[in-house]
Scaffold this motif. Sequence first.
Motif, PDB file in Angstrom:
ATOM      1  N   GLY A 214       1.014  -1.049  -0.298  1.00 57.37           N
ATOM      2  CA  GLY A 214      -0.013   0.199  -0.096  1.00 57.37           C
ATOM      3  C   GLY A 214       0.803   1.701   0.104  1.00 57.37           C
ATOM      4  O   GLY A 214       2.590   0.873  -0.108  1.00 57.37           O
ATOM      5  N   VAL A 215      -0.040   2.030  -0.352  1.00 56.72           N
ATOM      6  CA  VAL A 215       1.179   3.758  -0.402  1.00 56.72           C
ATOM      7  C   VAL A 215       0.140   4.466   0.782  1.00 56.72           C
ATOM      8  O   VAL A 215      -1.137   4.974   1.104  1.00 56.72           O
ATOM      9  CB  VAL A 215       0.518   4.529  -1.474  1.00 56.72           C
ATOM     10  N   THR A 216       0.625   5.289   1.637  1.00 54.41           N
ATOM     11  CA  THR A 216       0.046   6.540   2.326  1.00 54.41           C
ATOM     12  C   THR A 216       0.411   7.462   2.533  1.00 54.41           C
ATOM     13  O   THR A 216       1.446   7.926   2.247  1.00 54.41           O
ATOM     14  CB  THR A 216       0.684   5.667   4.434  1.00 54.41           C
ATOM     15  N   LEU A 217      -0.582   8.495   2.345  1.00 53.15           N
ATOM     16  CA  LEU A 217      -0.787   9.701   2.299  1.00 53.15           C
ATOM     17  C   LEU A 217      -0.802  10.727   3.528  1.00 53.15           C
ATOM     18  O   LEU A 217      -1.608  10.350   4.448  1.00 53.15           O
ATOM     19  CB  LEU A 217      -1.711  10.450   1.397  1.00 53.15           C
ATOM     20  N   PRO A 218       0.247  11.355   3.604  1.00 53.31           N
ATOM     21  CA  PRO A 218       0.196  12.316   5.088  1.00 53.31           C
ATOM     22  C   PRO A 218      -0.788  13.102   4.995  1.00 53.31           C
ATOM     23  O   PRO A 218      -1.486  13.504   3.974  1.00 53.31           O
ATOM     24  CB  PRO A 218       2.046  12.969   5.449  1.00 53.31           C
ATOM     25  N   PRO A 219      -1.040  13.773   6.315  1.00 53.15           N
ATOM     26  CA  PRO A 219      -2.403  14.593   6.520  1.00 53.15           C
ATOM     27  C   PRO A 219      -1.547  16.217   5.320  1.00 53.15           C
ATOM     28  O   PRO A 219      -0.415  16.715   6.139  1.00 53.15           O
ATOM     29  CB  PRO A 219      -2.482  14.760   7.463  1.00 53.15           C
ATOM     30  N   LEU A 220      -2.195  16.397   4.253  1.00 57.09           N
ATOM     31  CA  LEU A 220      -1.153  17.847   4.040  1.00 57.09           C
ATOM     32  C   LEU A 220      -2.276  18.870   3.757  1.00 57.09           C
ATOM     33  O   LEU A 220      -2.667  18.934   2.276  1.00 57.09           O
ATOM     34  CB  LEU A 220      -0.648  17.285   2.948  1.00 57.09           C
ATOM     35  N   PRO A 221      -2.404  19.644   4.253  1.00 58.57           N
ATOM     36  CA  PRO A 221      -3.739  20.141   3.612  1.00 58.57           C
ATOM     37  C   PRO A 221      -3.206  21.688   2.817  1.00 58.57           C
ATOM     38  O   PRO A 221      -4.813  21.620   1.861  1.00 58.57           O
ATOM     39  CB  PRO A 221      -3.652  21.676   4.806  1.00 58.57           C
ATOM     40  N   VAL A 222      -2.285  21.630   1.594  1.00 55.44           N
ATOM     41  CA  VAL A 222      -1.966  22.634   0.902  1.00 55.44           C
ATOM     42  C   VAL A 222      -2.144  21.923   0.251  1.00 55.44           C
ATOM     43  O   VAL A 222      -2.268  22.420  -1.479  1.00 55.44           O
ATOM     44  CB  VAL A 222      -0.152  22.530   0.550  1.00 55.44           C
ATOM     45  N   ALA A 223      -2.863  19.659  -0.084  1.00 63.02           N
ATOM     46  CA  ALA A 223      -2.763  19.186  -1.262  1.00 63.02           C
ATOM     47  C   ALA A 223      -3.917  19.588  -1.993  1.00 63.02           C
ATOM     48  O   ALA A 223      -4.568  18.912  -3.056  1.00 63.02           O
ATOM     49  CB  ALA A 223      -2.217  17.967  -0.982  1.00 63.02           C
ATOM     50  N   ALA A 224      -4.948  20.323  -0.703  1.00 60.93           N
ATOM     51  CA  ALA A 224      -6.448  20.485  -1.073  1.00 60.93           C
ATOM     52  C   ALA A 224      -6.681  21.137  -2.596  1.00 60.93           C
ATOM     53  O   ALA A 224      -7.268  21.210  -2.915  1.00 60.93           O
ATOM     54  CB  ALA A 224      -7.389  20.561  -0.526  1.00 60.93           C
ATOM     55  N   ARG A 225      -4.997  22.240  -2.285  1.00 58.85           N
ATOM     56  CA  ARG A 225      -5.361  23.258  -4.088  1.00 58.85           C
ATOM     57  C   ARG A 225      -4.073  22.699  -4.618  1.00 58.85           C
ATOM     58  O   ARG A 225      -3.350  22.884  -3.953  1.00 58.85           O
ATOM     59  CB  ARG A 225      -5.416  24.207  -3.443  1.00 58.85           C
ATOM     60  N   SER A 226      -4.318  21.518  -4.976  1.00 58.48           N
ATOM     61  CA  SER A 226      -3.208  21.267  -6.080  1.00 58.48           C
ATOM     62  C   SER A 226      -3.894  20.766  -7.620  1.00 58.48           C
ATOM     63  O   SER A 226      -5.127  20.731  -7.603  1.00 58.48           O
ATOM     64  CB  SER A 226      -2.929  19.792  -5.737  1.00 58.48           C
ATOM     65  N   ARG A 227      -3.094  20.197  -8.939  1.00 64.18           N
ATOM     66  CA  ARG A 227      -3.163  20.109  -9.934  1.00 64.18           C
ATOM     67  C   ARG A 227      -2.043  19.521 -10.717  1.00 64.18           C
ATOM     68  O   ARG A 227      -0.856  19.379 -10.271  1.00 64.18           O
ATOM     69  CB  ARG A 227      -3.268  21.994 -10.599  1.00 64.18           C
ATOM     70  N   TYR A 228      -3.144  18.821 -11.433  1.00 60.95           N
ATOM     71  CA  TYR A 228      -1.673  18.109 -12.248  1.00 60.95           C
ATOM     72  C   TYR A 228      -1.708  18.015 -13.647  1.00 60.95           C
ATOM     73  O   TYR A 228      -3.066  17.911 -14.231  1.00 60.95           O
ATOM     74  CB  TYR A 228      -1.878  16.786 -12.429  1.00 60.95           C
ATOM     75  N   ARG A 229      -0.711  19.150 -14.278  1.00 62.99           N
ATOM     76  CA  ARG A 229      -0.401  18.681 -15.347  1.00 62.99           C
ATOM     77  C   ARG A 229      -0.041  18.289 -16.503  1.00 62.99           C
ATOM     78  O   ARG A 229       1.141  18.167 -16.200  1.00 62.99           O
ATOM     79  CB  ARG A 229      -0.589  20.766 -15.825  1.00 62.99           C
ATOM     80  N   LYS A 230      -0.415  17.803 -17.779  1.00 59.66           N
ATOM     81  CA  LYS A 230       0.785  16.881 -18.189  1.00 59.66           C
ATOM     82  C   LYS A 230       0.415  17.139 -19.806  1.00 59.66           C
ATOM     83  O   LYS A 230      -0.111  17.472 -20.197  1.00 59.66           O
ATOM     84  CB  LYS A 230       0.312  15.331 -18.800  1.00 59.66           C
ATOM     85  N   VAL A 231       1.555  16.880 -20.610  1.00 54.27           N
ATOM     86  CA  VAL A 231       2.007  17.425 -22.514  1.00 54.27           C
ATOM     87  C   VAL A 231       2.539  15.905 -22.742  1.00 54.27           C
ATOM     88  O   VAL A 231       2.703  15.323 -22.262  1.00 54.27           O
ATOM     89  CB  VAL A 231       3.157  18.397 -22.036  1.00 54.27           C
ATOM     90  N   ARG A 232       1.651  16.153 -23.718  1.00 56.86           N
ATOM     91  CA  ARG A 232       2.189  14.037 -24.851  1.00 56.86           C
ATOM     92  C   ARG A 232       2.194  15.118 -26.069  1.00 56.86           C
ATOM     93  O   ARG A 232       1.566  15.817 -26.547  1.00 56.86           O
ATOM     94  CB  ARG A 232       1.199  13.427 -23.925  1.00 56.86           C
ATOM     95  N   GLU A 233       2.930  14.241 -26.592  1.00 60.71           N
ATOM     96  CA  GLU A 233       2.662  13.841 -28.041  1.00 60.71           C
ATOM     97  C   GLU A 233       1.378  14.187 -28.870  1.00 60.71           C
ATOM     98  O   GLU A 233       0.656  14.490 -29.950  1.00 60.71           O
ATOM     99  CB  GLU A 233       3.572  13.277 -28.683  1.00 60.71           C
ATOM    100  N   ARG A 234       0.522  13.401 -28.442  1.00 59.69           N
ATOM    101  CA  ARG A 234      -0.507  13.781 -29.096  1.00 59.69           C
ATOM    102  C   ARG A 234      -2.245  13.704 -27.623  1.00 59.69           C
ATOM    103  O   ARG A 234      -1.482  13.075 -26.379  1.00 59.69           O
ATOM    104  CB  ARG A 234      -1.170  12.152 -29.562  1.00 59.69           C
ATOM    105  N   ALA A 235      -3.099  14.157 -27.852  1.00 54.90           N
ATOM    106  CA  ALA A 235      -3.901  13.848 -26.842  1.00 54.90           C
ATOM    107  C   ALA A 235      -4.915  12.532 -26.236  1.00 54.90           C
ATOM    108  O   ALA A 235      -5.067  13.287 -24.632  1.00 54.90           O
ATOM    109  CB  ALA A 235      -5.593  14.757 -27.115  1.00 54.90           C
TER     110      ALA A 235
END
Length: 330
Positions: A214-235
């Motif tokens: 498994g994986v455990t994520l710590p309590p991290l208030p800053v993570a509530a405002r987060s974003r992932y952006r991915k650039v790729r060669e095709r959509a």
Amino acid sequence: MREFDYRRADDVSGAVALLGADPDARYLGGGTNLVDLMKSGVERPARLVDVRTLPLDRIEPAGDGGLRIGATVTNSDLAAHPLVRDRYPALAQAVLAGASGQLRNMATVGGNLLQRTRCGYFTDVTRPCNKRVPGSGCPALTGEHHNHAVLGASDHCVAVHPSDMGVALAAFDAVVSYETADGPGESALADFYLPVGDTPHRETALPPGALVTGVTLPPLPVAARSRYRKVRERASYAFAIGSVAAALDVSDGVVRDARLAFGAVASRPWRARAAERVLTGAPATAEYFAAAADAELAAARPLPDNGYKVTLMRNLVVAVLSELAEEAAR
């Protein structure tokens, strides 16, 4: 494909024992990476130990406010879980950015962490590759490398890690749990993936025969405002040529806390700690976002055909952080 034995594990300790009995055995989760590598001859296990039905498929809040994610949770279930979407939205976005819906229905969290590079020289058994055959060479250095590493590489390997999920987990200080014949253990994700150095075939710090549980994520208030952006060669359904997982806490126009990780630029998800140091306490402006990116990318060592990644990542960092800052100001 090499003929192999197949066993379905009944429990975690039984799975570890089955693998320990055969050094050429491999754990099988969703099989979305392993089976492909078996077909191409990169992986040739004598035994597959099926762990898909083990009771490791739950996502639960931790007592300290964090989150525990089982290793056999599917990528689809991870991305759809309300606690993930609410507390760690960049993680849900990263998972949805990877592969197709059909593959996400099969792929597991543990398997995603352990997936191997998609470098064409690694997957072609007729070519040399230090990751596949230590000491055979790295033809990508002078060959096709437009999507290879610009950070943390070496003269022995310039391949990149393909995971989207791992980038978000790196930004959020995830901890990986595992089981061995000697009992349980854990590793911070920052230490889980090994530097390339002169041993690119050694990819993780997992003890031999260990099963990720498994994986455990710590309590991290800053993570509530987060974003992932991915650039790729095709959509659709393409691996990243660059990606960013970012979280930002802004108050009165000043960055109080920041988390930043890069994908598709190194052999492992790349935690951008130099950039975070620049950001913390600085004005939340595009100028400082660019300075933070420059601080991290100062260590970049691009090859002749992948220098574009440095500019791409700089622009991507500025764009994502600017969006988060604007959101915080509303």
